[in-house]
Design a protein around this motif. Structure first.
Motif, mmCIF file in Angstrom:
data_model
loop_
_atom_site.group_PDB
_atom_site.id
_atom_site.type_symbol
_atom_site.label_atom_id
_atom_site.label_comp_id
_atom_site.label_asym_id
_atom_site.label_seq_id
_atom_site.Cartn_x
_atom_site.Cartn_y
_atom_site.Cartn_z
ATOM 1 N N THR A 1 0.823 -1.203 0.000
ATOM 2 C CA THR A 1 0.000 0.000 0.000
ATOM 3 C C THR A 1 0.862 1.260 0.000
ATOM 4 O O THR A 1 0.531 2.257 -0.644
ATOM 5 N N LEU B 1 -3.608 2.965 5.416
ATOM 6 C CA LEU B 1 -2.845 1.711 5.371
ATOM 7 C C LEU B 1 -3.644 0.538 5.935
ATOM 8 O O LEU B 1 -3.322 -0.613 5.690
ATOM 9 N N ASP C 1 -4.277 -1.842 -5.808
ATOM 10 C CA ASP C 1 -3.704 -2.359 -4.567
ATOM 11 C C ASP C 1 -4.617 -3.473 -4.069
ATOM 12 O O ASP C 1 -5.817 -3.456 -4.329
ATOM 13 N N THR C 2 -4.063 -4.452 -3.382
ATOM 14 C CA THR C 2 -4.901 -5.568 -2.907
ATOM 15 C C THR C 2 -4.604 -5.871 -1.446
ATOM 16 O O THR C 2 -3.540 -5.536 -0.936
HETATM 17 MG MG LIG Z 1 -1.952 -2.917 2.192
#
Ligand SMILES: [Mg+2]
Ligand SMILES: Nc1nc2c(ncn2[C@@H]2O[C@H](COP(=O)(O)OP(=O)(O)O)[C@@H](O)[C@H]2O)c(=O)[nH]1
Length: 354
Positions: free
Chosen positions: A14, A27, A65-66
């Motif tokens: 992230t 985050l 993002d995952t």
């Molecule tokens: Mg993350």
């Protein structure tokens, strides 16, 4: 072009996503996030200095993002990869940086993180393929010839995966690729490995198990990039001028994020051509092998429709000779037709008629 960021937990996914896209992110948010990143290209900067245009436009990549993959957790894996079906490439993040205040990932050594993540990729593809094989084999009817072909191909793939090899090592025909297109198989996609280092490791350009990581990357044709997330965050907080100064101090020409964006771009098989002028200097994205008429179409479908010819000048010639005029006088502006295969760094003007 869409790229998925994947890896175990607490490796810096992230953080890197946020640095690439310039988005402020939470985050701790677990949902998928997407954003666009500029692909840094010093050639665009140089052209902008030359033409002083009103607007400068860089090529872009889109990132997803995952949430973290958890080792041997099928539910988590399904969630992550279902969200990544539309991505064309993967950025696999592993962590070398040591920091007691950041919990360590499930496995600690960078090479073990890489192997564990790749295993998740393999398992995902196996799940998808064996599921499809079962459905075909249990069909209560005679299979069509096309399905028979598919079944045979899928069994070939299972063999590869069970040998713990990635599907990208297979030479597939165009027809076979088409057959597999709908499955969004993970190990068929181009992969770039990004290692997140701490400052000390970054300086000595080394970390635990680096050689093994490099070996795996070379064997599988992965792109490989090292960066220091923490340093990048500091760089990010600086003004443009301070950043140049800071980079000089650490002996680098560009930031890790800039290097990363370009490495990904190349890994996915993309090239840039440029258009230049007083209004705008711009980088456009094409796939390797694309033609002049594809370039026209990237700019506007009207230009592709009314395409007559394209004028092509090489970026390197322009820089070497100093001006467009000098390039023309040297006879290095070529007039090309529809089928001309565009090269990275071509500066193109489309002649069209609509
Ligand atoms: Mg993350
Ligand atoms: N020391 C240090 N911490 C980092 C670095 N990159 C990320 N972090 C921290 O590590 C934690 C996990 O990072 P995050 O990006 O959320 O990891 P993710 O779980 O892979 O998405 C956060 O607290 C970050 O601030 C780095 O390069 N150095």
């Amino acid at each position: 072009m869409k790229i998925g960021i994947v890896g175990l937990s607490q490796v810096g996914k992230t953080t890197i996503f946020s640095l690439l896209t310039g988005l402020e992110v939470d985050l701790f948010a677990q949902e998928h996030q997407r954003g666009t990143a500029k692909v840094h290209d010093p050639r665009v900067d140089t052209l902008a200095k030359m033409y002083e245009p009103k607007k400068v436009t860089y090529a872009t990549l889109e990132f997803f993002d995952t949430p973290p993959l958890k080792i041997n957790d099928k539910k988590e894996r399904t969630q992550v990869f279902n969200a990544l079906q539309s991505v064309e490439a993967l950025m696999l993040v592993i962590r070398a940086f040591k920091n007691e205040s950041v919990p360590t990932p499930e496995v600690e050594k960078p090479v073990d993180q890489l192997k564990a993540t790749l295993d998740e990729f393999l398992f995902r593809d196996l799940d998808i393929i064996t599921g499809r094989i079962e459905r075909l084999e249990n069909a209560k009817r005679k299979l069509e010839p096309k399905e028979e072909t598919e079944l045979k191909l899928l069994k070939r793939l299972v063999e590869v995966l069970e040998n713990e090899e990635l599907l990208s090592k297979l030479e597939l025909t165009d027809d076979e690729k088409k057959l597999l297109g709908g499955f969004s198989l993970v190990t068929l996609k181009p992969i770039a490995v990004t290692v997140n280092l701490d400052e000390e490791q970054f300086q000595r350009k080394d970390y635990e198990t680096k050689n093994e990581v490099l070996k795996i990357c070379a064997k599988n044709n992965f792109a490989y990039v090292e960066l220091c997330g923490k340093l990048e965050m500091e760089l990010n907080a600086l003004s443009e001028e301070e950043r140049v100064e800071f980079l000089k101090e650490i002996g680098a020409e560009e930031s890790g994020i800039q290097r990363l964006s370009r490495a990904l771009y190349n890994q996915v098989g993309l090239i840039s051509f440029f258009t230049v002028g007083k209004d705008e200097v711009r980088a456009w994205t094409l796939r390797k092998g694309a033609t002049a008429v594809d370039a026209a179409g990237a700019i506007h479908s009207d230009l592709a429709r009314g395409f007559i010819k394209a004028e092509v000048m090489k970026y390197d010639d322009l820089i070497r000779l100093g001006s467009e005029k000098a390039v023309k006088e040297a006879g290095l502006v070529k007039l090309v037709g529809k089928d001309y295969v565009v090269e990275d760094g071509d500066i193109i003007t489309i002649r069209f008629n609509i």
